[in-house]
Design an enzyme around this catalytic site. Sequence first.
Site, PDB file in Angstrom:
ATOM      1  N   GLU A 266      -9.182 -23.850  -8.882  1.00  0.00           N
ATOM      2  CA  GLU A 266      -8.926 -24.745 -10.446  1.00  0.00           C
ATOM      3  C   GLU A 266      -7.823 -23.741 -11.393  1.00  0.00           C
ATOM      4  O   GLU A 266      -7.108 -24.419 -12.252  1.00  0.00           O
ATOM      5  CB  GLU A 266     -10.084 -24.894 -11.126  1.00  0.00           C
ATOM      6  CG  GLU A 266     -11.070 -25.772 -10.536  1.00  0.00           C
ATOM      7  CD  GLU A 266     -10.583 -27.291 -10.656  1.00  0.00           C
ATOM      8  OE1 GLU A 266      -9.440 -27.642 -11.202  1.00  0.00           O
ATOM      9  OE2 GLU A 266     -11.345 -28.071 -10.129  1.00  0.00           O
ATOM     10  N   ARG A 270      -4.376 -25.278 -12.754  1.00  0.00           N
ATOM     11  CA  ARG A 270      -4.229 -25.685 -14.091  1.00  0.00           C
ATOM     12  C   ARG A 270      -3.359 -24.669 -14.928  1.00  0.00           C
ATOM     13  O   ARG A 270      -2.644 -24.939 -15.712  1.00  0.00           O
ATOM     14  CB  ARG A 270      -5.669 -25.590 -14.540  1.00  0.00           C
ATOM     15  CG  ARG A 270      -6.368 -26.947 -13.871  1.00  0.00           C
ATOM     16  CD  ARG A 270      -7.755 -27.454 -14.887  1.00  0.00           C
ATOM     17  NE  ARG A 270      -8.707 -28.074 -14.111  1.00  0.00           N
ATOM     18  CZ  ARG A 270      -9.531 -28.946 -14.309  1.00  0.00           C
ATOM     19  NH1 ARG A 270      -9.494 -29.076 -15.765  1.00  0.00           N
ATOM     20  NH2 ARG A 270     -10.445 -29.526 -13.738  1.00  0.00           N
ATOM     21  N   ASP A 399      -8.665 -33.630  -0.401  1.00  0.00           N
ATOM     22  CA  ASP A 399      -7.412 -34.232  -0.717  1.00  0.00           C
ATOM     23  C   ASP A 399      -6.181 -33.330  -0.831  1.00  0.00           C
ATOM     24  O   ASP A 399      -5.010 -33.702  -0.241  1.00  0.00           O
ATOM     25  CB  ASP A 399      -7.712 -34.866  -2.254  1.00  0.00           C
ATOM     26  CG  ASP A 399      -8.496 -33.980  -2.963  1.00  0.00           C
ATOM     27  OD1 ASP A 399      -8.693 -32.763  -2.758  1.00  0.00           O
ATOM     28  OD2 ASP A 399      -9.001 -34.211  -4.173  1.00  0.00           O
ATOM     29  N   GLU A 533      -5.823 -40.051 -10.794  1.00  0.00           N
ATOM     30  CA  GLU A 533      -5.268 -40.350  -9.635  1.00  0.00           C
ATOM     31  C   GLU A 533      -4.840 -41.796  -9.315  1.00  0.00           C
ATOM     32  O   GLU A 533      -3.780 -41.968  -8.594  1.00  0.00           O
ATOM     33  CB  GLU A 533      -6.366 -40.169  -8.485  1.00  0.00           C
ATOM     34  CG  GLU A 533      -6.678 -38.716  -8.236  1.00  0.00           C
ATOM     35  CD  GLU A 533      -7.525 -38.050  -9.475  1.00  0.00           C
ATOM     36  OE1 GLU A 533      -8.137 -39.005 -10.116  1.00  0.00           O
ATOM     37  OE2 GLU A 533      -7.888 -36.806  -9.495  1.00  0.00           O
TER      38      GLU A 533
HETATM   39  C1  DMJ Z   1      -7.461 -32.536 -11.141  1.00  0.00           C
HETATM   40  O1  DMJ Z   1      -7.729 -31.412 -11.381  1.00  0.00           O
HETATM   41  C2  DMJ Z   1      -6.498 -32.445  -9.681  1.00  0.00           C
HETATM   42  O2  DMJ Z   1      -5.934 -33.567  -9.431  1.00  0.00           O
HETATM   43  C3  DMJ Z   1      -7.176 -32.010  -8.899  1.00  0.00           C
HETATM   44  O3  DMJ Z   1      -6.478 -31.967  -7.553  1.00  0.00           O
HETATM   45  C4  DMJ Z   1      -8.228 -33.036  -8.441  1.00  0.00           C
HETATM   46  N1  DMJ Z   1      -8.938 -33.542  -9.428  1.00  0.00           N
HETATM   47  C5  DMJ Z   1      -8.496 -33.256 -10.919  1.00  0.00           C
HETATM   48  C6  DMJ Z   1      -8.625 -34.534 -11.591  1.00  0.00           C
HETATM   49  O4  DMJ Z   1      -9.272 -35.871 -11.146  1.00  0.00           O
END
Ligand code: DMJ
Length: 641
Positions: A266, A270, A399, A533
């Site tokens: 994260e 971010r 994912d 998404e």
């Molecule tokens: C985001 O922080 C990013 O897209 C991450 O890859 C997956 N989930 C969240 C948002 O849903």
Amino acid sequence: MTTPALLPLSGRRIPPLNLGPPSFPHHRATLRLSEKFILLLILSAFITLCFGAFFFLPDSSKHKRFDLGLEDVLIPHVDAGKGAKNPGVFLIHGPDEHRHREEEERLRNKIRADHEKALEEAKEKLRKSREEIRAEIQTEKNKVVQEMKIKENKPLPPVPIPNLVGISGGDPEDSDIREKREKIKEMMKHAWDNYRTYGWGHNELRPIARKGHSPNIFGSSQMGATIVDALDTLYIMGLHAEFLDGQRWIEDNLDFSVNSEVSVFEVNIRFIGGLLAAYYLSGEEIFKIKAVQLAEKLLPAFNTPTGIPWAMVNLKSGVGRNWGWASAGSSILAEFGTLHMEFMHLSYLTGDLIYYKKVMHIRKLLQKMDRPNGLYPNYLNPRTGRWGQYHTSVGGLGDSFYEYLLKAWLMSDKTDHEARKMYDDAIEAIEKHLIKKSRGGLVFIGEWKNGHLEKKMGHLACFAGGMFALGADGSRTDKAGHYLELGAEIARTCHESYDRTALKLGPESFKFDGAVEAVAVRQAEKYYILRPEVIETYWYLWRFTHDPRYRQWGWEAALAIEKYCRVSGGFSGVKDVYSSTPTHDDVQQSFFLAETLKYLYLLFSGDDLLPLDHWVFNTEAHPLPVLHLANTTLSGNPAVR
Ligand code: DMJ
């Protein structure tokens, strides 16, 4: 009669004292008496001598000893004595007694004066008001911070900045689209302004309680996640005053030496992603410097027996560990597999290959491993290097690993063929085992668990529609059309998951089970937390097809967010999308500003804003420029490897 000879106890015979004629016992007794007399005389002479000495020698008690224990105290007219081991020991002799008394007195006075001075100073401190003391502490703190800044913000080596195309503009010609774009910008301002007022410096905002909030992924830190995550969205929307405000906060307050355990993934997507994008867009060095400082703090997470990083690391101590819930102490595929883009840019910008090596090591290790049915399980143990539970998903836990394989190739200006091959192989296995069509004709991506397919798709997996479209160009033999079509099918299914709710917002996950299609069944899966998404997929599909349905679907989502998630203190998630009277969760997620609103804004902008042949978006929607690695010496270029 004969007298027995005198025999000593030792047996050796002592010769008799021969003082005259032959000795007889009587004579011997007389001589012993005179000896005693002589001895007595000597003894009395000695006692007389001692007695006299007692009265006539000088008094030793008159010698005084000062042990000051201080080497730097100077006493005049004293004899330290040669060879004295302790230079602080001085002998003062009797004749100078008066002067020595004065000296003693002088020293006592000095000590007394020193004590009084210290007491006065302490009293002075106590007389000060709290505010004065606080101000003094603050001044001291500022001084230290300034000094640290000068030390830390050292310039990095200059590197050629890649060709930056389309960092502003995108004004739509159509007035209806222009209005929609303006509306999205207004939503961004509402989210930002409220965070600015009620949550400034905290990671996120509670828009109803109107205070700061921090999710557990950032531990106990207050690192302004929303500021960093929102910067590039502010920039491309032309909200420059707000951008500058955020930049100032970062310059003055963003500090990574916090005793806090954070998620490596994260923080990477971010913070490092956000800072790098802000750097490329604005050219402000501070963002690059902060990104590198933070990356250094993440590096200890890679100190595992295999080099697969821990999920979490303490930014201060560097101690890492994994989530307690992850299968057998495993690291998560979507976490350790989603570092590549940012780390490649870090190596590019610093000239330090350490970041590049860390992510390439992960890739090589994955490449060598056996994959059940060609699928990557979501769990990998960083101690043993073995897979954990065989669970594969394109939604949560898996994912963005697939996303980053494709984007590694795109970001290298399509020269990283190894990444492209891994992506193609993985997608083929996914299509074969996980992608199905429901009875009602909806294409969905299920999850592989314990040897069977679970017909459930997460909101997170909806990003894959955009990924398939993005990867269509460059796919294996004649499959470009197929993947674009697959992307469009996923977009349609995810739109259905929105359309089949009361709020027209999608649930966290939805099932395909008999008559149930694209609908959440369990209460715990009915929430919507401002996730991006589905809108992300609409945007990619719009860019590749210009089919107006994607703008229409995006607008539906924007209106639903405005209607059900907007509160006077910002935007909040909702707990049940099937209930027409929504309950708010009171969290404004940082990704709402980084992703959801950015993708909406781009959906209503022209394609000249951040064109996809020059920019690659990280998984948190932070745009990073394509690196023409073929022209650099960085060994991401296979030609150099
Ligand atoms: C985001 O922080 C990013 O897209 C991450 O890859 C997956 N989930 C969240 C948002 O849903």
